[in-house]
Design a protein around this motif. Structure first.
Motif, mmCIF file in Angstrom:
data_model
loop_
_atom_site.group_PDB
_atom_site.id
_atom_site.type_symbol
_atom_site.label_atom_id
_atom_site.label_comp_id
_atom_site.label_asym_id
_atom_site.label_seq_id
_atom_site.Cartn_x
_atom_site.Cartn_y
_atom_site.Cartn_z
ATOM 1 N N LYS A 487 -8.213 -2.943 -3.784
ATOM 2 C CA LYS A 487 -9.292 -2.723 -2.815
ATOM 3 C C LYS A 487 -9.473 -3.908 -1.874
ATOM 4 O O LYS A 487 -9.238 -3.815 -0.675
ATOM 5 N N THR A 488 -9.883 -5.044 -2.444
ATOM 6 C CA THR A 488 -10.275 -6.191 -1.619
ATOM 7 C C THR A 488 -9.076 -6.811 -0.923
ATOM 8 O O THR A 488 -8.106 -7.209 -1.572
ATOM 9 N N GLY A 489 -9.129 -6.885 0.395
ATOM 10 C CA GLY A 489 -8.051 -7.476 1.178
ATOM 11 C C GLY A 489 -6.931 -6.509 1.500
ATOM 12 O O GLY A 489 -6.040 -6.833 2.285
ATOM 13 N N THR A 490 -6.969 -5.330 0.895
ATOM 14 C CA THR A 490 -5.926 -4.332 1.132
ATOM 15 C C THR A 490 -6.470 -3.173 1.961
ATOM 16 O O THR A 490 -6.012 -2.907 3.067
ATOM 17 N N GLY A 685 -0.876 -4.257 -2.721
ATOM 18 C CA GLY A 685 -1.831 -5.326 -3.007
ATOM 19 C C GLY A 685 -1.541 -6.563 -2.195
ATOM 20 O O GLY A 685 -0.564 -6.616 -1.448
ATOM 21 N N ASP A 686 -2.411 -7.584 -2.352
ATOM 22 C CA ASP A 686 -2.227 -8.790 -1.536
ATOM 23 C C ASP A 686 -2.494 -10.073 -2.285
ATOM 24 O O ASP A 686 -2.262 -11.159 -1.746
ATOM 25 N N ASP A 690 -2.568 -9.335 -8.154
ATOM 26 C CA ASP A 690 -1.843 -8.075 -7.972
ATOM 27 C C ASP A 690 -0.362 -8.200 -8.335
ATOM 28 O O ASP A 690 0.322 -7.180 -8.451
ATOM 29 N N ALA A 691 0.144 -9.422 -8.474
ATOM 30 C CA ALA A 691 1.582 -9.635 -8.671
ATOM 31 C C ALA A 691 2.140 -8.876 -9.880
ATOM 32 O O ALA A 691 3.193 -8.239 -9.767
ATOM 33 N N PRO A 692 1.483 -8.908 -11.070
ATOM 34 C CA PRO A 692 2.035 -8.146 -12.207
ATOM 35 C C PRO A 692 2.125 -6.649 -11.918
ATOM 36 O O PRO A 692 3.099 -5.998 -12.288
ATOM 37 N N ALA A 693 1.104 -6.101 -11.240
ATOM 38 C CA ALA A 693 1.115 -4.671 -10.921
ATOM 39 C C ALA A 693 2.193 -4.357 -9.890
ATOM 40 O O ALA A 693 2.869 -3.324 -9.977
ATOM 41 N N LEU A 694 2.376 -5.240 -8.912
ATOM 42 C CA LEU A 694 3.413 -5.042 -7.896
ATOM 43 C C LEU A 694 4.795 -5.022 -8.545
ATOM 44 O O LEU A 694 5.661 -4.230 -8.171
ATOM 45 N N VAL A 699 7.900 0.658 -6.764
ATOM 46 C CA VAL A 699 8.023 -0.081 -5.509
ATOM 47 C C VAL A 699 6.736 -0.869 -5.299
ATOM 48 O O VAL A 699 5.650 -0.286 -5.311
ATOM 49 N N GLY A 700 6.837 -2.186 -5.131
ATOM 50 C CA GLY A 700 5.678 -3.013 -4.819
ATOM 51 C C GLY A 700 5.602 -3.244 -3.321
ATOM 52 O O GLY A 700 6.616 -3.548 -2.685
ATOM 53 N N ILE A 701 4.401 -3.062 -2.743
ATOM 54 C CA ILE A 701 4.205 -3.272 -1.308
ATOM 55 C C ILE A 701 3.129 -4.333 -1.126
ATOM 56 O O ILE A 701 1.969 -4.122 -1.495
ATOM 57 N N ALA A 702 3.510 -5.506 -0.601
ATOM 58 C CA ALA A 702 2.564 -6.615 -0.404
ATOM 59 C C ALA A 702 2.051 -6.587 1.026
ATOM 60 O O ALA A 702 2.818 -6.430 1.978
ATOM 61 N N MET A 703 0.733 -6.758 1.175
ATOM 62 C CA MET A 703 0.118 -6.760 2.500
ATOM 63 C C MET A 703 0.284 -8.112 3.173
ATOM 64 O O MET A 703 0.210 -9.161 2.519
#
Length: 791
Positions: A487-490, A685-686, A690-694, A699-703
Motif C-alpha cells: 500500500k504505502t508508497g506503491t 512493492g517499494d 517488501d523485498a522477501p515478498a518480491l 514476478v517481483g515488480i519494484a516501484m
C-alpha cells in the motif's frame, strides 16, 4: 562419466587450519573425487574430479559452511552464424574448470559467464578458439568506438561486389521469358564465379573447417558443401563437353546463393543493430566532460577526474554529467529517456539529479553523489544489457534442437542425393536437389528467434521506464493472473496529507490559515501536510509568537491576540473540551484509519475551532491501474502492515476486493506463497520490507523511487512511481513472448516446409537460398515490430 581434470577453486570463509580440514574431509567423501588438498594460506582447493562434477563440488563446499567466490565476465564472440554455434561455444566454455554458469547470445554476439574468482581469462579465450571461433573480453572490444559500424560498412561493400558479379549470370534467366536467349561463354562464367566462390565465399569455408575440426556442424558447412557441389559440377560439365557445344552449367546457382546469403546476413546485421538501439540511446546520454567548480573557478574536466563531493555547474540545455544533489539554482530536468517521464521535473536546492537528464532553463550547481558505474544511468544500462544477454527458458528447447539440426540436414541431403540417383534422373538433378536441401536448411532463424524478440522488448520497455531484469521474468510475467500490491508508497503517496478538515463555523479557509500559521517552521510530517495544503489553496500564513511544542500532544502559539493550540485528543481532555458536533466525523475518519488533530482556542474561553484528518492519499493513476488490471481479468490484492481501517479505506476507493492488513514484513512472503497456489503471482512493492515478498513472487515488480534492496529482489523495476506501469509491464511481457512464439513458429515452419519441397525437387538452389535468407530477416523484422509499442 567425463574425464578427470584438476580444479583449482578459491575457498572463501576459511579462518584456521580446522576450516581447511573440514573442507578437505567434506570433499573426500565424494566418490567422484580422486584427490584433494586445501591450502589455508592461498585459500585454494586443488581437486581431481570428473569435468562434469563442478556443481557437486560447489554444493559440497557450501554445505560445509564455505563458498567459492565468483565474478561475472563478458566476452564478445566473433564468427557465430547460427544456433548450433551458440551451443558449441557454451559446451566448450562449460567444460572449463572454474566456469560456474555460461550463456551465449547469438543476437548480441556476447557470452556472459559466472566464474570462480581468479579464473584465467586467457584460457577461456583459448577454449572459444579451439571451438572454432574467436573471442575478446568485452572491455577490449568496447574500447574501439564504432567497431560494429565499420564491420557493417565492410559487409555492405562485399555485398555490392557479390551482387555486381552475380548480375551477368542471372541476367540470361531474366531475359529468357521475353524471347532473348543469350548466355555468357563458359570461360566468362568461370572467371566471374571463381572469386565469388573462393574469395567472397571464403568466410563459409573457414567457419566450416573450424566447426569440422571441433567435431560439430553449423550453417557454414551446409552453404560450403552446397555451393561447392554446384561449382564443382559446373567445372566438370565444362571440361567434359565437346568443343563448340554449350555445357549445362550451374555457376549462377552457387554465385547467387552466396550473394543472397550475404544479403540476408547484411540485412540481419542491420536489423540486429536496431534491436540494440535502446542501449546505444542510453549510452549516448553520458556527457564526456563536466564543468567543475573549484576554489571559485569553473574548470572543464573529464568525468574520470571527478570525485564524490565535487561541485559541478550545469548550464541550461546541458546534460547532467553525474548523479547529484542541487545546491543552488532552480530549473526543470527532462528525464524522459531515463524514467520515461515525459513532463520535465522541477528542481530546486535539495532535490536529486540523475546523470543523463537534460537541464532546462536555469543554471544549477550540484554536488556529486554518484559516479561511473554507481550512477542510476549506469545501473539502468547494466540491467538492460543483462536482460538482453540472458536466455529465456523457452530457448533451451531451441538449443537442444540446434545440436542435432545440422547433422540431420546432412543426412537428409545424402538421402535426397541417393534417392534421386536410384530414381534414375542422373547426377545433375540429384545433386541440385541435394544442394537445395543443404541451402534452405539454415538454423539462423532458430538462433535469432528468441534473443531478437527479447532485445527489442526489453529495449522498448526501458525507453518507457520499465526495466526488465532478466528474460525469465519476461517469460513468466505474461502468465500473471494475480497482482498483489503493497500500500504505502506503491498505491499511495507514502507521505501524510490533509485528507479531511472541518471547521465548527464552516470557515475552512480561516481554519487552515490558523493551523498553517502555528506550524510555520516545524519539520513534523503533519505540519508539512498542513503547510502543503495552505500552499495548494494559496493561503498565506500569519506570524506566530510564543510558539512551543507540547510533548506528546501537539503545538501551541499566539497569532495576533489569540492563544491557539493544535494537537491530538489528549489536548481536548486537558482543556476539558468535548468534540461536540464534530464527534460523528471524528469517529468516521478514525474508522478510515486517519490521524486526527484538533485546533482549539485556549483563551479567554477554551473552545474547539475545527478538526483535521491526516492520511496517506492515493497516487495519481492508482484507480486507473487497478481498473486496467481488472480489464485484463487479473485478480488484485492489497497487502499492508497498516491498520485495518486504513487498508480497507484504500481498498474501497480502488475497488480491490481482497485485503491483508496488519501484516508483518516476514508474513508478506507467506501470503504470496499462499496466493501462488491459486495462480501466477506478481508482487508490487517499494520498500525493504517488501523485498522477501518480491523475491517469493513468480514476478517481483519494484516501484521507482524505492530502495535498492527492493530493486535487486525484483525481476522488473518501474523507474517512475506510477502504478499504471504495472499493467504496461505485463502487456509488453505478453507482446514480447508472443513475438518469441511467432518467431519460433516461422523458424520451424521454414524448415518443416522448405526441406521436403527441396528434397522432392520443387525448389531450385537459388530459390532455396532466397528463402533461407528471408527466414532470418523476417524473424528479426518481426521482432522489430515491438519497437512501435507504447504503454
Amino acid at each position: 562419466m567425463s574425464a578427470t581434470q584438476t580444479f583449482n577453486l578459491p575457498i572463501g570463509g576459511m579462518t584456521c587450519a580446522s576450516c581447511a580440514g573440514r573442507v578437505e574431509r567434506a570433499l573426500r567423501q565424494l566418490p567422484e573425487v580422486s584427490n584433494v588438498s586445501v591450502n589455508l594460506a592461498s585459500e585454494q582447493a586443488r581437486i581431481d574430479a570428473p569435468a562434469d562434477s563442478l556443481l557437486k563440488l560447489l554444493d559440497t563446499i557450501e554445505a560445509a559452511g564455505y563458498e567459492v567466490p565468483s565474478e561475472r565476465i563478458e566476452l564478445a564472440i566473433q564468427g557465430m552464424t547460427c544456433a548450433s554455434c551458440v551451443g558449441r561455444i557454451e559446451r566448450a566454455l562449460a567444460k572449463h574448470p572454474g566456469v560456474l554458469e555460461v550463456s551465449v547470445n547469438l543476437a548480441t554476439e556476447h557470452a556472459q559467464l559466472k566464474v570462480a574468482r581468479g579464473t584465467d581469462r586467457n584460457l577461456l579465450l583459448s577454449a572459444v578458439s579451439k571451438a572454432g571461433y574467436s573471442a575478446t573480453l568485452l572491455t577490449e572490444q568496447t574500447a574501439e568506438l564504432g567497431g560494429a559500424e565499420k564491420n557493417l560498412q565492410r559487409e555492405r561493400w562485399l555485398l555490392i561486389i557479390a551482387l555486381v558479379l552475380a548480375a551477368p549470370l542471372v541476367l540470361p534467366m531474366l531475359l529468357a521469358p521475353f524471347g532473348v536467349h543469350w548466355m555468357l561463354p563458359a570461360w566468362a562464367q568461370f572467371v566471374i564465379a571463381t572469386p565469388v566462390q573462393f574469395i567472397l565465399g571464403a568466410r563459409f569455408y573457414r567457419a566450416a573447417w573450424k566447426a569440422l575440426r571441433a567435431g560439430a556442424g553449423n550453417m557454414d558447412q551446409l552453404v560450403a558443401i552446397g555451393t561447392s557441389a554446384g561449382y564443382g559440377l559446373s567445372v566438370y560439365q565444362w571440361l567434359i563437353t565437346p568443343a563448340g557445344q554449350m555445357p549445362h552449367l550451374y555457376f549462377e546457382a552457387s554465385v547467387v546463393i552466396i550473394a543472397l546469403i550475404m544479403l540476408g546476413k547484411y540485412m540481419e546485421s542491420r536489423a540486429k543493430r536496431q534491436t540494440s538501439s535502446a542501449i546505444r540511446a542510453l549510452q549516448a546520454l553520458r556527457p564526456d566532460q563536466a564543468l567543475r567548480l573549484k576554489d571559485g573557478e569553473e574548470q572543464l574536466v573529464a568525468l574520470n577526474l571527478l570525485v564524490l563531493g565535487d561541485q559541478v555547474v550545469v548550464k541550461p540545455g546541458e546534460r547532467f554529467p553525474v548523479d547529484g544533489k542541487v545546491l543552488e539554482g532552480q530549473s526543470h530536468a527532462d528525464e524522459a529517456l531515463i524514467s520515461g517521464e515525459s513532463v520535465p521535473q522541477a528542481k530546486q536546492p535539495g532535490d536529486s539529479i540523475t546523470e543523463g537528464a537534460i537541464n532546462g532553463e536555469g543554471r544549477l550547481l550540484i554536488e556529486t553523489t554518484a559516479l561511473g558505474t554507481e550512477t542510476v544511468l549506469a545501473k539502468i544500462i547494466r540491467l538492460v544489457e543483462d536482460a538482453q544477454a540472458a536466455k529465456a527458458p523457452i530457448q533451451k528447447l531451441v538449443d537442444k534442437v540446434s545440436q542435432v539440426f545440422v547433422p540431420a540436414v546432412l543426412v537428409i541431403a545424402l538421402i535426397t542425393l541417393i534417392g534421386w540417383l536410384i530414381a534414375g534422373v542422373g547426377i545433375q538433378v540429384a545433386l541440385l536437389n541435394a544442394v537445395a536441401v543443404l541451402v534452405i536448411a539454415c538454423p539462423c532463424a532458430l538462433g535469432l528467434a528468441t534473443p531478437t524478440a527479447i532485445m527489442a522488448g526489453t529495449g522498448v520497455a526501458a525507453r518507457h521506464g520499465i526495466l526488465i531484469k532478466d528474460a525469465e521474468a519476461l517469460e513468466v510475467a505474461h502468465k500473471v493472473n494475480i497482482v498483489a500490491f503493497d500500500k504505502t508508497g506503491t498505491l499511495t503517496s507514502g507521505t501524510p496529507q490533509v485528507a479531511h478538515l472541518q471547521a465548527v463555523d464552516n470557515d475552512t479557509q480561516t481554519l487552515l490559515q490558523l493551523a498553517g500559521s502555528l506550524q510555520r517552521g516545524s519539520e513534523h510530517p503533519l505540519a508539512k501536510a498542513v503547510l502543503d495544503a495552505c500552499l495548494q489553496q494559496g493561503i498565506k500564513t500569519q506570524p506566530v509568537t510564543a510558539s512551543q511544542a507540547l510533548s506528546g500532544r501537539g503545538i501551541a502559539g499566539i497569532i495576533g491576540e489569540r492563544s491557539l493550540a493544535l494537537g491530538n485528543r489528549r489536548m481536548l481532555d486537558e482543556h476539558d473540551l468535548s468534540p461536540g458536533d464534530l464527534a460523528a466525523k471524528a469517529e468516521a475518519w478514525e474508522a478510515e484509519g486517519r490521524t486526527l488533530s484538533w485546533l482549539i482556542e485556549q483563551k479567554p474561553q477554551p473552545r474547539v475551532l475545527g478538526l483535521f484528518a491526516f492520511g496517506d492519499t492515493l497516487k495519481e493513476g492508482a484507480k486507473e491501474a487497478i481498473s486496467r488490471l481488472k480489464a485484463l481479468d487479473i485478480d488484485t490484492h492489497l497487502i499492508s502492515g497498516d491498520n485495518r481501517g486504513s487498508v480497507d479505506n484504500v481498498a474501497n476507493e480502488l475497488a480491490i476486493n481482497s485485503t491483508h492488513a496488519n501484516v508483518l514484513p516476514a508474513d508478506k512472503a507467506s501470503i504470496i506463497n499462499a496466493l501462488k497456489k491459486q495462480g501466477v503471482v506478481a508482487m508490487v512493492g517499494d520498500g525493504i520490507n517488501d523485498a522477501p515478498a518480491l523475491a517469493s513472487a513468480n514476478v517481483g515488480i519494484a516501484m521507482g523511487g524505492g530502495t535498492d534492496v527492493a530493486m535487486q529482489a525484483a525481476g522488473i523495476t518501474l523507474m517512475r512511481g506510477d502504478p499504471r506501469l504495472v499493467a504496461a509491464a505485463l502487456d509488453i511481457s505478453n507482446r514480447t513472448f508472443n513475438k518469441i512464439r511467432q518467431n519460433l513458429f516461422w523458424a520451424f515452419a521454414y524448415n518443416m516446409v522448405g526441406i521436403p519441397l527441396a528434397a522432392f525437387g520443387y525448389l531450385n538452389p537459388m530459390v532455396a537460398g532466397a528463402a533461407m535468407a528471408l527466414s532470418s530477416v523476417s524473424v528479426v523484422a518481426n521482432a522489430l515490430l515491438l519497437k512501435r509499442w507504447r504503454p
